[in-house]
Scaffold this active site. Structure first.
Site, PDB file in Angstrom:
ATOM      1  N   ARG A   1     -21.099 -29.777 -19.883  1.00  0.00           N
ATOM      2  CA  ARG A   1     -19.616 -29.959 -20.345  1.00  0.00           C
ATOM      3  C   ARG A   1     -19.326 -29.477 -21.792  1.00  0.00           C
ATOM      4  O   ARG A   1     -20.390 -29.575 -22.518  1.00  0.00           O
ATOM      5  CB  ARG A   1     -19.492 -31.445 -20.420  1.00  0.00           C
ATOM      6  CG  ARG A   1     -18.373 -32.013 -20.908  1.00  0.00           C
ATOM      7  CD  ARG A   1     -18.184 -33.483 -20.752  1.00  0.00           C
ATOM      8  NE  ARG A   1     -16.931 -33.835 -21.293  1.00  0.00           N
ATOM      9  CZ  ARG A   1     -16.393 -35.258 -21.025  1.00  0.00           C
ATOM     10  NH1 ARG A   1     -17.540 -36.240 -20.559  1.00  0.00           N
ATOM     11  NH2 ARG A   1     -15.115 -35.612 -21.361  1.00  0.00           N
TER      12      ARG A   1
ATOM     13  N   PHE B   1     -11.147 -28.916 -17.122  1.00  0.00           N
ATOM     14  CA  PHE B   1     -10.554 -29.973 -16.546  1.00  0.00           C
ATOM     15  C   PHE B   1      -9.696 -30.815 -17.204  1.00  0.00           C
ATOM     16  O   PHE B   1      -9.015 -32.035 -17.144  1.00  0.00           O
ATOM     17  CB  PHE B   1     -11.717 -30.831 -15.813  1.00  0.00           C
ATOM     18  CG  PHE B   1     -12.682 -31.308 -17.302  1.00  0.00           C
ATOM     19  CD1 PHE B   1     -12.728 -32.645 -17.740  1.00  0.00           C
ATOM     20  CD2 PHE B   1     -13.859 -30.492 -17.199  1.00  0.00           C
ATOM     21  CE1 PHE B   1     -13.543 -32.776 -18.825  1.00  0.00           C
ATOM     22  CE2 PHE B   1     -14.784 -30.785 -18.184  1.00  0.00           C
ATOM     23  CZ  PHE B   1     -14.559 -32.142 -18.966  1.00  0.00           C
TER      24      PHE B   1
ATOM     25  N   LYS C   1     -16.798 -32.627  -9.526  1.00  0.00           N
ATOM     26  CA  LYS C   1     -17.806 -32.733 -10.353  1.00  0.00           C
ATOM     27  C   LYS C   1     -18.810 -31.490 -10.648  1.00  0.00           C
ATOM     28  O   LYS C   1     -19.878 -31.753  -9.719  1.00  0.00           O
ATOM     29  CB  LYS C   1     -18.525 -34.201 -10.383  1.00  0.00           C
ATOM     30  CG  LYS C   1     -19.357 -34.328 -11.612  1.00  0.00           C
ATOM     31  CD  LYS C   1     -19.886 -35.760 -11.528  1.00  0.00           C
ATOM     32  CE  LYS C   1     -20.562 -35.930 -13.055  1.00  0.00           C
ATOM     33  NZ  LYS C   1     -21.299 -35.002 -13.711  1.00  0.00           N
TER      34      LYS C   1
ATOM     35  N   ARG D   1     -21.811 -31.387 -25.299  1.00  0.00           N
ATOM     36  CA  ARG D   1     -21.452 -33.068 -24.930  1.00  0.00           C
ATOM     37  C   ARG D   1     -22.008 -33.784 -25.965  1.00  0.00           C
ATOM     38  O   ARG D   1     -21.289 -34.836 -26.413  1.00  0.00           O
ATOM     39  CB  ARG D   1     -22.086 -33.415 -23.578  1.00  0.00           C
ATOM     40  CG  ARG D   1     -21.837 -34.982 -23.262  1.00  0.00           C
ATOM     41  CD  ARG D   1     -22.736 -35.227 -21.989  1.00  0.00           C
ATOM     42  NE  ARG D   1     -22.549 -36.770 -21.906  1.00  0.00           N
ATOM     43  CZ  ARG D   1     -22.149 -37.453 -20.691  1.00  0.00           C
ATOM     44  NH1 ARG D   1     -21.702 -36.416 -19.636  1.00  0.00           N
ATOM     45  NH2 ARG D   1     -22.273 -38.616 -20.575  1.00  0.00           N
TER      46      ARG D   1
ATOM     47  N   GLU E   1     -11.394 -34.813  -8.601  1.00  0.00           N
ATOM     48  CA  GLU E   1     -11.695 -33.391  -8.936  1.00  0.00           C
ATOM     49  C   GLU E   1     -13.026 -33.306  -8.776  1.00  0.00           C
ATOM     50  O   GLU E   1     -13.708 -34.124  -8.875  1.00  0.00           O
ATOM     51  CB  GLU E   1     -11.407 -33.281 -10.497  1.00  0.00           C
ATOM     52  CG  GLU E   1     -10.032 -33.360 -11.074  1.00  0.00           C
ATOM     53  CD  GLU E   1      -9.735 -33.185 -12.580  1.00  0.00           C
ATOM     54  OE1 GLU E   1     -10.744 -32.632 -13.157  1.00  0.00           O
ATOM     55  OE2 GLU E   1      -8.790 -33.573 -12.991  1.00  0.00           O
TER      56      GLU E   1
ATOM     57  N   LYS F   1     -17.016 -41.811 -11.470  1.00  0.00           N
ATOM     58  CA  LYS F   1     -17.808 -40.835 -10.883  1.00  0.00           C
ATOM     59  C   LYS F   1     -18.208 -41.241  -9.425  1.00  0.00           C
ATOM     60  O   LYS F   1     -18.444 -42.501  -9.358  1.00  0.00           O
ATOM     61  CB  LYS F   1     -19.237 -40.672 -11.726  1.00  0.00           C
ATOM     62  CG  LYS F   1     -18.875 -39.739 -13.005  1.00  0.00           C
ATOM     63  CD  LYS F   1     -20.127 -39.679 -13.403  1.00  0.00           C
ATOM     64  CE  LYS F   1     -20.837 -40.778 -14.235  1.00  0.00           C
ATOM     65  NZ  LYS F   1     -22.191 -40.362 -14.943  1.00  0.00           N
TER      66      LYS F   1
ATOM     67  N   ARG G   1     -16.284 -45.205 -22.602  1.00  0.00           N
ATOM     68  CA  ARG G   1     -16.353 -45.258 -21.070  1.00  0.00           C
ATOM     69  C   ARG G   1     -15.734 -46.268 -20.506  1.00  0.00           C
ATOM     70  O   ARG G   1     -15.308 -47.375 -20.806  1.00  0.00           O
ATOM     71  CB  ARG G   1     -17.881 -45.506 -20.957  1.00  0.00           C
ATOM     72  CG  ARG G   1     -18.296 -45.254 -19.453  1.00  0.00           C
ATOM     73  CD  ARG G   1     -19.693 -45.761 -19.259  1.00  0.00           C
ATOM     74  NE  ARG G   1     -20.916 -44.952 -20.051  1.00  0.00           N
ATOM     75  CZ  ARG G   1     -21.262 -44.006 -19.710  1.00  0.00           C
ATOM     76  NH1 ARG G   1     -20.836 -43.075 -18.751  1.00  0.00           N
ATOM     77  NH2 ARG G   1     -22.096 -43.203 -20.682  1.00  0.00           N
TER      78      ARG G   1
ATOM     79  N   GLU H   1     -16.301 -27.486 -17.435  1.00  0.00           N
ATOM     80  CA  GLU H   1     -17.703 -27.215 -17.170  1.00  0.00           C
ATOM     81  C   GLU H   1     -18.092 -25.969 -16.942  1.00  0.00           C
ATOM     82  O   GLU H   1     -17.475 -25.191 -16.401  1.00  0.00           O
ATOM     83  CB  GLU H   1     -17.818 -28.226 -15.967  1.00  0.00           C
ATOM     84  CG  GLU H   1     -18.985 -28.523 -15.558  1.00  0.00           C
ATOM     85  CD  GLU H   1     -19.592 -29.855 -16.126  1.00  0.00           C
ATOM     86  OE1 GLU H   1     -20.682 -30.097 -16.148  1.00  0.00           O
ATOM     87  OE2 GLU H   1     -18.785 -30.510 -16.907  1.00  0.00           O
TER      88      GLU H   1
END
Length: 582
Positions: free
Chosen positions: A255, A339, A250, A270, A248, A422, A416, A299
């Protein structure tokens, strides 16, 4: 429960750098705390009276605190300010002055009274609020002992600085109420979907672990965001994701987590701040596009209305003002790229795999001129991934987020991991991506920088130890106005010693409480004898440092210090860098 017990705990926490000792001190206090007070004890111990997303802050200046102290002690504000200069801390100054004056408390302070009064102070607004806040806080000080005064002053000015983070508190809650640390994972899941550690603590203390397991997602309570790892080699990304991925765009925007129930909307940043009032136009666009009861992530970007092109991130920052006007809406028009979806019509979707969540999005989102789904492509080979990456760059994006399509690709709230990766390659250096690092110290400047810092000591975050570990000293990339801006931002967070959560070999000229995240780039990561990130992980008696670090100009106000680049990420970046070179 007497407030002095909290003050004594704070003193213990302040005097130790051992996480084990900190955890045990918290365990002992939590066991003594009545269940109906545990949420208040947790809030007060992190320097708040409610979770961050409520926006409930004291808004009580140091000047007001000094005025209250002056009233109780019957001495001039100038004398108090002189003592603050000598001790370097308002809390220490207040304690010393109380002891010197032999002040006798007019009563016994309880946790209930302190919490109730501080909450009333935070909720007092409008005409005459400054005077009322001052009266309320003065009455607290009259009942306080010297040690209590120290921590009341630090609390009200939002400088408690005990060196404990959410992870330490969750460890202590798990041990105190379940007898073992291993149940921390259940507590963490509840916290990650509610963003309210005090609430979780009270459920645990009053009803037990099974009740914590039953905590559900609610509209209006933000979910802590899922975070991505990073890699720089396309073939490794695909291999890590099982040979196939959902790539996707970025987007270089902000965010935002959107909650909707009918005509009621909540927008969270965020870092879980309520930013609903900053995007009235976005809410109007979303009314046409998203289901009546849902939680989605998007986003937000500023666009050029005539071409639809995405404008730079700096333009979006012009929308981060207290009062958004028609001028802001016209000059910085917003579009949203959705997203993910975590909740729909009463159903928690976070435990569904990514392909299912994406399908639900596609079936439930109405595409309009200003609201769209993130651009996506399923890729199973390096050529397609590279091609889509270049397309994203050409379309004004930072790169790609490559997402796992496997059955275990759940939405990992607050975590995470490698379910999302990323891909933001920097062709000008070996460094695969910029780093989001926390300012923990500074070194004095010379020449033109006399009076300001010469360089800042920057650190990553290690969630395993709940510490900030140094990565570099950065002194380049700063514009002239950055020095004044950073000085203003940092001065209220200055410490006279290294913060307990900072792990540093270097001795900074000035130490700061970890709170400010800056985006840093550099040439490459190298083994370092002076930086503590990755210490002993690659080579004995060596950490990892960033060569030729430079500030990109981007302040990451959207990130908490705990959202900074992690130690593990930097170690992985170093390993990837070695592989690229070879």
């Amino acid at each position: 429960m007497e407030y002095t017990k909290l003050a004594q705990l704070y003193q213990i926490l302040e005097e130790t750098t051992s996480r084990i000792k900190m955890t045990q001190a918290l365990v002992d206090l939590f066991k003594e705390t009545p269940p109906e007070l545990i949420d208040k004890v947790v809030y007060l111990s992190i320097g708040r009276i409610a979770p961050e997303y409520t926006g409930l802050d004291y808004n009580f200046s140091e000047k007001s605190a000094i005025k209250a102290l002056s009233t109780v002690l019957n001495i001039s504000e100038h004398d108090i300010q002189h003592q603050v200069l000598q001790t370097g801390d308002l809390g220490d100054a207040g304690k010393k002055l109380y002891e010197e004056k032999g002040v006798k408390p007019e009563g016994i302070l309880t946790v209930e009274e302190v919490y109730r009064t501080l909450r009333e102070i935070a909720q007092t607004t409008g005409y005459g609020s400054t005077k009322k806040k001052l009266q309320l806080f003065t009455e607290l000080l009259k009942k306080a002992s010297p040690l209590e005064v120290k921590y009341l002053l630090r609390t009200i000015t939002e400088r408690l600085r005990l060196g404990i983070g959410d992870n330490t508190i969750m460890d202590a809650l798990s041990i105190a109420f379940t007898g073992k640390k291993e149940n921390r994972e259940i507590i963490e899941r509840a916290y990650n979907i509610s963003s309210d550690l005090g609430y979780v603590a009270r459920i645990l203390a009053e009803k037990g672990l099974d009740a914590v397991k039953n905590i559900k997602i609610e509209i209006g309570r933000p979910i802590r965001p899922m975070l991505a790892e990073r890699m720089a080699i396309p073939s490794y990304i695909l291999k890590k994701l099982g040979g196939k991925a959902g790539a996707e765009y970025k987007y270089d925007g902000e965010r935002i987590q959107v909650h909707r129930k009918g005509d009621t909307f909540y927008l969270f940043s965020r870092r879980l701040e309520n930013i609903t009032d900053q995007f009235p136009d976005l809410i109007e666009f979303l009314k046409e596009s998203i289901p009546e009861e849902c939680i989605i992530e998007l986003e937000a970007v500023v666009i050029d209305p005539s071409s639809g092109a995405i404008r730079p991130f700096q333009d979006l920052m012009n929308r981060r003002v207290k009062y958004v006007t028609r001028f802001h809406i016209m000059m910085y028009p917003i579009a949203g790229f959705i997203f993910d979806i975590m909740y729909l019509n009463g159903e928690d979707l976070t435990l569904k795999p990514y392909p299912e969540r994406r399908k639900i999005l596609e079936e439930n989102i109405k595409i309009t001129e200003r609201i769209n789904l993130s651009e996506r492509k399923i890729v199973d080979n390096v050529e397609d991934l590279e091609s889509f990456f270049h397309q994203a760059i050409e379309d004004g994006c930072e790169g790609l987020v490559c997402k796992s399509l496997q059955k275990d690709s759940i939405y990992q709230a607050g975590k995470r991991g490698f379910l999302w990766i990323k891909y933001k390659r920097d062709y000008k250096s070996h460094l695969a991506d910029t780093l989001d690092l926390v300012v923990v110290g500074a070194f004095y400047g010379k020449g033109a920088r006399t009076g300001y810092f010469g360089s800042l000591l920057m650190a990553c975050y290690d969630p395993e130890t709940d510490q900030f570990k140094t990565v570099c000293k950065v002194g380049t990339g700063f514009k002239e106005d950055d020095f004044k801006k950073l000085d203003d931002l940092l001065k209220e967070h200055t410490l006279d010693h290294k913060h307990p959560r900072v792990n540093s070999i270097l001795s900074a000229d000035i130490w700061y409480e970890p709170f400010l995240v800056l985006e840093i780039t550099g040439a490459e990561l190298t083994l370092s004898p002076v930086h503590t990130c990755g210490w002993d992980r690659i080579k004995i008696n060596r950490g990892l440092g960033l060569r030729f670090p430079r500030f990109t100009g981007r302040y990451r106000f959207d990130k908490r210090p705990e959202d900074a680049t992690t130690e593990e990420e930097i170690i992985n970046m170093y390993k990837n860098q070695i592989q690229i070179k070879s």
